[in-house]
Design an enzyme around this catalytic site. Structure first.
Site, mmCIF file in Angstrom:
data_model
loop_
_atom_site.group_PDB
_atom_site.id
_atom_site.type_symbol
_atom_site.label_atom_id
_atom_site.label_comp_id
_atom_site.label_asym_id
_atom_site.label_seq_id
_atom_site.Cartn_x
_atom_site.Cartn_y
_atom_site.Cartn_z
ATOM 1 C CB SER A 6 -77.939 11.729 -50.599
ATOM 2 O OG SER A 6 -76.783 10.969 -50.318
ATOM 3 C CG HIS A 42 -71.112 10.916 -50.080
ATOM 4 N ND1 HIS A 42 -70.720 11.526 -48.898
ATOM 5 C CD2 HIS A 42 -72.461 10.738 -49.980
ATOM 6 C CE1 HIS A 42 -71.769 11.692 -48.129
ATOM 7 N NE2 HIS A 42 -72.829 11.236 -48.759
ATOM 8 C CG ASN A 92 -76.230 14.245 -47.390
ATOM 9 O OD1 ASN A 92 -76.217 14.806 -46.308
ATOM 10 N ND2 ASN A 92 -77.299 13.667 -47.885
ATOM 11 C CG HIS A 113 -59.048 18.350 -49.681
ATOM 12 N ND1 HIS A 113 -59.501 18.301 -48.386
ATOM 13 C CD2 HIS A 113 -58.927 17.052 -50.083
ATOM 14 C CE1 HIS A 113 -59.639 17.037 -48.003
ATOM 15 N NE2 HIS A 113 -59.284 16.254 -49.013
#
Length: 236
Positions: free
Chosen positions: A28, A42, A44, A81
């Site tokens: 993470s 972020h 993970n 994206h």
């Protein structure tokens, strides 16, 4: 991490495994840049295996990555994206739109009726196609992280800023804290399973602030964050 009993946050979608011993592992990453023009990111990837007595291990995967700007730029969101879509493409054309929607729905501050950021991809309890397929998919997501984020950092890291931008950044970081403490399943899982608290809360920003009913000035870049960026939209 190993434990004698799966915590409730891990079995809400798999009640038949409640109480089973488990193993969990993952990576993470959360970055809170100092420059307000560089977005928080972020990422993970994780695997969880339940070990029911007398049965075979039951494995599933989760993870993703998402971008949380304080000052929004369309080219940054589109780039992020695009890389997310391309990382998932080998595993089916349905994965990006499905996991993009999942991300929008998950990283949502219900108590404020507000998205956390511009999104990305998120998936959980994933076991489609068996272990090898799931493991290959989280590897592809992990490998896509630097290509998704570093070009954004390079574009924004030298942008000059003043105390105004810094103050707004600290205010928006407060929203990040709210989501992680109130809604995030990963935080709940870590605390419920007796993990190391310092590690579980390491995703928190070093500094953050709150203000009562703060409203951005109409027409300002701060107002544009709310109207144009932290809303659900098709970035591609």
């Amino acid at each position: 991490m190993r434990g004698p009993k799966l915590p409730p946050s891990a079995t809400q979608n798999r009640p038949e495994l409640a109480g089973a011993p488990f193993e969990a592992m993952g990576v993470s990453l959360v970055f809170h840049p100092r420059n307000p023009y560089v977005p928080i990111v972020h990422m993970n990837v994780r695997m969880l295996a339940a070990l029911p007595e007398g049965g075979e291990p039951v494995c599933w995967f989760g993870g993703g990555m998402d971008l949380t700007p304080c000052y929004g730029f369309e080219e940054d969101a589109v780039h992020f994206h695009t890389v997310c879509r391309d990382a998932l493409a080998p595993f089916g054309q349905d994965k990006y739109p499905r996991f993009k929607t999942w991300c929008d729905e998950y990283f949502f501050l219900k108590h404020r009726n507000e998205q956390r950021g511009v999104g990305g991809i998120f998936f959980d309890d994933f076991s489609e196609g068996g272990f090898e397929n799931g493991f290959a998919m989280i590897r592809s997501v992990g490998d896509g992280f630097l290509p998704a984020y570093l070009p954004v950092v390079e574009r924004r890291r030298a942008t000059p800023y003043t105390e105004r931008e810094r103050n707004f950044q600290l205010y928006r970081r407060g929203r990040y804290v709210e989501f992680n403490l109130v809604w995030d399943r990963g935080t709940h899982f870590g605390l419920q399973s007796g993990g190391r608290t310092e590690s579980i809360l390491l995703s928190m920003p070093p500094l953050a602030s709150w203000a009562y009913q703060q409203q951005p000035e109409p027409g300002s870049p701060e107002a544009a964050l709310y109207s144009d960026f932290i809303v659900r939209r098709d970035w591609l």
